[in-house]
Design a protein around this motif. Structure first.
Motif, PDB file in Angstrom:
ATOM      1  N   PRO A  75      90.353  43.378  -1.042  1.00  0.00           N
ATOM      2  CA  PRO A  75      90.540  44.444  -2.035  1.00  0.00           C
ATOM      3  C   PRO A  75      91.282  45.652  -1.468  1.00  0.00           C
ATOM      4  CG  PRO A  75      88.331  43.542  -2.210  1.00  0.00           C
ATOM      5  CD  PRO A  75      88.945  42.942  -0.978  1.00  0.00           C
ATOM      6  N   GLU A 212      93.777  44.232 -11.073  1.00  0.00           N
ATOM      7  CA  GLU A 212      92.467  44.434 -11.705  1.00  0.00           C
ATOM      8  C   GLU A 212      91.747  43.110 -11.932  1.00  0.00           C
ATOM      9  OE1 GLU A 212      93.596  46.644 -15.153  1.00  0.00           O
ATOM     10  OE2 GLU A 212      93.713  48.557 -14.066  1.00  0.00           O
ATOM     11  N   LEU A 215      90.488  41.924  -8.513  1.00  0.00           N
ATOM     12  CA  LEU A 215      89.372  42.738  -8.022  1.00  0.00           C
ATOM     13  C   LEU A 215      88.073  42.359  -8.725  1.00  0.00           C
ATOM     14  CD1 LEU A 215      91.035  46.266  -7.688  1.00  0.00           C
ATOM     15  CD2 LEU A 215      90.385  44.701  -5.845  1.00  0.00           C
ATOM     16  N   ARG A 216      88.152  42.078 -10.019  1.00  0.00           N
ATOM     17  CA  ARG A 216      86.957  41.621 -10.740  1.00  0.00           C
ATOM     18  C   ARG A 216      86.494  40.272 -10.214  1.00  0.00           C
ATOM     19  NH1 ARG A 216      89.749  43.837 -15.289  1.00  0.00           N
ATOM     20  NH2 ARG A 216      90.477  41.770 -15.938  1.00  0.00           N
ATOM     21  N   SER A 218      87.027  39.057  -7.184  1.00  0.00           N
ATOM     22  CA  SER A 218      86.490  39.258  -5.834  1.00  0.00           C
ATOM     23  C   SER A 218      85.077  39.827  -5.883  1.00  0.00           C
ATOM     24  CB  SER A 218      87.411  40.200  -5.051  1.00  0.00           C
ATOM     25  OG  SER A 218      86.918  40.440  -3.756  1.00  0.00           O
ATOM     26  N   ALA A 219      84.848  40.798  -6.777  1.00  0.00           N
ATOM     27  CA  ALA A 219      83.514  41.388  -6.901  1.00  0.00           C
ATOM     28  C   ALA A 219      82.501  40.368  -7.377  1.00  0.00           C
ATOM     29  CB  ALA A 219      83.579  42.585  -7.873  1.00  0.00           C
ATOM     30  N   ALA A 220      82.903  39.522  -8.340  1.00  0.00           N
ATOM     31  CA  ALA A 220      82.003  38.486  -8.844  1.00  0.00           C
ATOM     32  C   ALA A 220      81.694  37.460  -7.756  1.00  0.00           C
ATOM     33  CB  ALA A 220      82.624  37.799 -10.062  1.00  0.00           C
ATOM     34  N   ASP A 222      81.687  38.007  -4.530  1.00  0.00           N
ATOM     35  CA  ASP A 222      80.796  38.649  -3.557  1.00  0.00           C
ATOM     36  C   ASP A 222      79.363  38.679  -4.080  1.00  0.00           C
ATOM     37  OD1 ASP A 222      82.834  39.064  -1.786  1.00  0.00           O
ATOM     38  OD2 ASP A 222      83.195  41.140  -2.377  1.00  0.00           O
ATOM     39  N   ASN A 223      79.213  38.913  -5.387  1.00  0.00           N
ATOM     40  CA  ASN A 223      77.868  38.939  -5.985  1.00  0.00           C
ATOM     41  C   ASN A 223      77.223  37.549  -5.928  1.00  0.00           C
ATOM     42  OD1 ASN A 223      77.954  41.660  -6.627  1.00  0.00           O
ATOM     43  ND2 ASN A 223      78.787  41.318  -8.672  1.00  0.00           N
TER      44      ASN A 223
END
Length: 226
Positions: A75, A212, A215-216, A218-220, A222-223
């Motif tokens: 990111p 964008e 990034l969404r 990548s965040a998902a 990681d979660n």
């Protein structure tokens, strides 16, 4: 004249690059020479040469004494690359509107026509390599009228560095509902209308959308690991 060894080396390079762009070799994956040699039925020297060429293109990373890996989906790097691209590419777009001649307009229209007529997906469902090339040529044409070879070179290099991120937005993040054809058509229309500010704003939004989406994703991801 191209010999059999060089032909084989180019074929392995093309296969590896296609697998990277299709997301079949995921972000950060270790690229073991022996495994790839068996996969592509090639010698270790051919595999190493192909990986070295891919490293030059920014698609893989060479680790001293530890081999190669696919670049990571970072990111921090993605944001930095995106912000820099927007600064440079919108400047080149504005200058193209100001300085571009009829030949520039013609090249933009021709590049858009080729892009619009090229399917995004190949028959196997992967991102079409021909579309990737047509997409690159359209964006190069948009800024090619800027009048500065140095600015144009920087803009093109930054865009090429974002190639893997751009393809990952479809192959990994599945950004399939986007009207990307409409976005490209709008960019062409703004260029031909000589609307420098409108083109710069639309181009910035076009570039930022991919970031964008990733990034969404990548965040998902990681979660899911947490």
């Amino acid at each position: 004249m191209t010999g059999p060894a060089e032909t084989r080396s180019n074929a392995v390079f093309d296969q590896l690059r296609a697998d990277l762009l299709a997301g079949r070799l995921g972000p950060g994956s270790k690229l073991k020479l022996a495994v790839l040699g068996a996969r592509y039925v090639a010698s270790l020297s051919v595999i190493r040469e192909a990986l070295s060429r891919l490293a030059e293109q920014g698609l893989v990373v060479a680790h001293p004494q530890r081999g190669f890996s696919v670049v990571t989906l970072s990111p921090k790097d993605l944001n930095d690359l995106t912000n820099t691209r927007i600064d440079v590419e919108t400047l080149a777009a504005r200058r193209s509107v100001e300085h571009g001649d009829l030949a520039w307009e013609t090249a933009v229209v021709a590049a858009h026509h080729a892009l619009a007529r090229t399917p995004i997906q190949a028959a196997d469902g992967d991102v079409n390599e021909n579309w990737i090339s047509a997409h690159r040529e359209f964006h190069r044409a948009l800024v090619a009228g800027c009048g500065s070879p140095r600015l144009l070179g920087i803009a093109n290099a930054l865009r090429d560095a974002a190639e893997l991120y751009r393809v990952w937005s479809r192959s990994l993040a599945h950004d399939d509902d986007r009207d990307i054809g409409g976005e490209h058509r709008a960019l062409m229309d703004l260029a031909l209308a000589r609307d420098a500010e409108g083109l710069a704003n639309a181009l910035a939004a076009h570039i930022r959308h991919t970031t964008e989406v990733l990034l969404r994703y990548s965040a998902a991801a990681d979660n899911d690991k947490a």
